[in-house]
Design a protein around this motif. Structure first.
Motif, mmCIF file in Angstrom:
data_model
loop_
_atom_site.group_PDB
_atom_site.id
_atom_site.type_symbol
_atom_site.label_atom_id
_atom_site.label_comp_id
_atom_site.label_asym_id
_atom_site.label_seq_id
_atom_site.Cartn_x
_atom_site.Cartn_y
_atom_site.Cartn_z
ATOM 1 N N ARG A 58 34.452 49.933 39.463
ATOM 2 C CA ARG A 58 34.527 48.815 38.522
ATOM 3 C C ARG A 58 33.990 47.509 39.069
ATOM 4 N N LEU A 59 33.592 47.487 40.331
ATOM 5 C CA LEU A 59 33.125 46.254 40.966
ATOM 6 C C LEU A 59 31.744 46.510 41.558
ATOM 7 N N ILE A 60 30.713 45.970 40.936
ATOM 8 C CA ILE A 60 29.344 46.184 41.399
ATOM 9 C C ILE A 60 29.148 45.473 42.729
ATOM 10 N N ALA B 235 37.491 42.511 49.279
ATOM 11 C CA ALA B 235 38.046 43.425 48.285
ATOM 12 C C ALA B 235 39.497 43.076 47.971
ATOM 13 N N THR B 236 40.267 42.735 49.004
ATOM 14 C CA THR B 236 41.668 42.366 48.798
ATOM 15 C C THR B 236 41.786 41.138 47.913
ATOM 16 N N ARG B 237 40.977 40.134 48.208
ATOM 17 C CA ARG B 237 41.003 38.895 47.427
ATOM 18 C C ARG B 237 40.717 39.157 45.952
ATOM 19 N N ILE B 238 39.646 39.911 45.700
ATOM 20 C CA ILE B 238 39.247 40.151 44.320
ATOM 21 C C ILE B 238 40.323 40.939 43.585
ATOM 22 N N LYS B 239 40.824 41.995 44.205
ATOM 23 C CA LYS B 239 41.852 42.817 43.555
ATOM 24 C C LYS B 239 43.118 42.017 43.271
ATOM 25 N N ARG B 240 43.505 41.208 44.235
ATOM 26 C CA ARG B 240 44.779 40.503 44.140
ATOM 27 C C ARG B 240 44.720 39.280 43.234
ATOM 28 N N ASP B 241 43.637 38.498 43.344
ATOM 29 C CA ASP B 241 43.605 37.186 42.698
ATOM 30 C C ASP B 241 42.582 37.058 41.564
#
Length: 368
Positions: free
Chosen positions: A49-51, A319-325
């Motif tokens: 889901r994340l290009i 990846a953590t930042r994008i998923k979390r925030d």
């Protein structure tokens, strides 16, 4: 509309109402409609889901080493992770033989073959230009100085119809149109950034009166369309939330931010991007600290200090930042030079995260 419906059936469930699945250009080619529909549907997936993206550089006249256009940035990621990113990008302009970063010349011929080849492999393409300033542009050499004109030192009203620099601005637009048209003949869709970072204070198009900026954007959009450019998806690209410059839903397909040195948006700013109702992404990313604990504790946008690009950044943090925030992010593109993905740690883990949509991953979402 039948083509759009088919694209939505291919890519899965219809996108959320907050994300526009229809290109702003009513004459967009079918493939552009498919790409826009996919971008709008990505964040409804549970995986793929994340290009992922890596910028490939500038077509400089002389070899500037790490600052040149070079697909090696992508091959390096493959060697370290076993996969290629889905997205790559190039500037249509580069430095002249004098190696002056403030003087830009159109050399799109140097990057088009690689972009076409990437598209043919199933990759996505993004383009933009560091425009020479219109009043100093020389159509004969396709070059001009004063690209960096800080603090609103140039009035964009000069390039609107009837303005004193209109003819030179049309010549500049014609260069981009020639490049995009060449890509279009090969069926390539480009996520095309126009006037990136307009809310900064370093380029001649920065720090303009918002109403003038919007007029210039709309005028350019209409001009490109009148010349048959139907393969571009138009990307509104800022350095912070700057909705005052947004030219309108009928002129934009994608909204994005450039993040360097962990100037992360606040939740309010992130929601401000999403409020525009277009797919959202990070079009330039460059890490700015080498300490993993400091990465997760980094202050929000505007509070971090700039440091040199690191060689040991923990890419899992992005990846953590994008998923979390920022879970509504549909793509990212890492900048080149020292910022490149190949410079950091945990590249394999990062690129093989279940969220990543890499080159060769199925466009149709996995069923979990």
């Amino acid at each position: 509309m039948a083509g759009l419906a088919g694209a939505l059936a291919l890519f899965g469930a219809a996108p959320a109402a907050a994300s526009d699945a229809t290109p702003a250009n009513p004459s967009a080619i079918p493939k552009a409609r498919e790409v826009q529909a996919m971008l709008a549907s990505l964040t409804r997936r549970s995986a793929d889901r994340l290009i992922s993206g890596q910028f490939a550089g500038y077509p400089n006249v002389n070899d500037l080493g790490t600052n040149n256009f070079d697909m090696e940035y992508l091959h390096e990621i493959h060697r370290r992770s076993g996969v290629y990113p889905k997205l790559t990008g190039a500037d249509f302009t580069g430095r002249t033989a004098a190696n002056d970063s403030n003087t830009r010349t159109f050399r799109y011929e140097a990057v088009l073959p690689a972009l076409k080849a990437w598209w043919a492999k199933g990759g996505y393409v993004t383009t933009f230009s560091h425009f020479p300033r219109p009043d100093t542009y020389d159509p004969a050499t396709r070059a001009g100085p004063n690209m960096r004109t800080p603090d609103g030192g140039y009035d964009m009203a000069r390039i609107l119809p009837g303005g004193p620099d209109r003819a030179k601005w049309v010549a500049i637009m014609d260069q981009e149109i020639a490049a995009l048209t060449d890509l279009q003949r090969s069926g390539v869709v480009s996520l095309h950034r126009l006037f990136p970072e307009m809310n900064g204070n370093w380029f001649w198009w920065c720090d303009q009166k918002p109403e003038v900026f919007k007029q210039v954007w709309r005028d350019a959009f209409d001009y490109y369309k009148s010349k048959g450019v139907n393969n571009a998806l138009w990307v509104f690209n800022t350095t912070r939330l700057a909705n005052q410059y947004y030219p309108g839903d009928d002129y934009v397909d994608f909204v994005s931010v450039n993040l360097y040195d962990f100037y992360w948006p606040t939740q309010e700013q992130y929601e401000g991007f999403l409020s525009l109702g277009k797919p959202f992404g990070i079009f330039e990313f460059g890490p700015g600290t080498t300490d993993p604990a400091a990465q997760l504790a980094a202050p929000v946008l505007g509070g971090a200090k700039r440091v040199a690009p690191p060689n040991n950044y923990d890419w899992r943090d992005l990846a953590t930042r994008i998923k979390r925030d920022y879970p509504e992010t549909s793509l990212f593109m890492v900048w080149h030079d020292g910022f490149k993905i190949g410079n950091g740690r945990y590249v394999r883990e990062f690129m093989n995260d279940p969220w990543m949509l890499n080159l060769g991953d199925p466009v149709e979402p996995r069923r979990k």
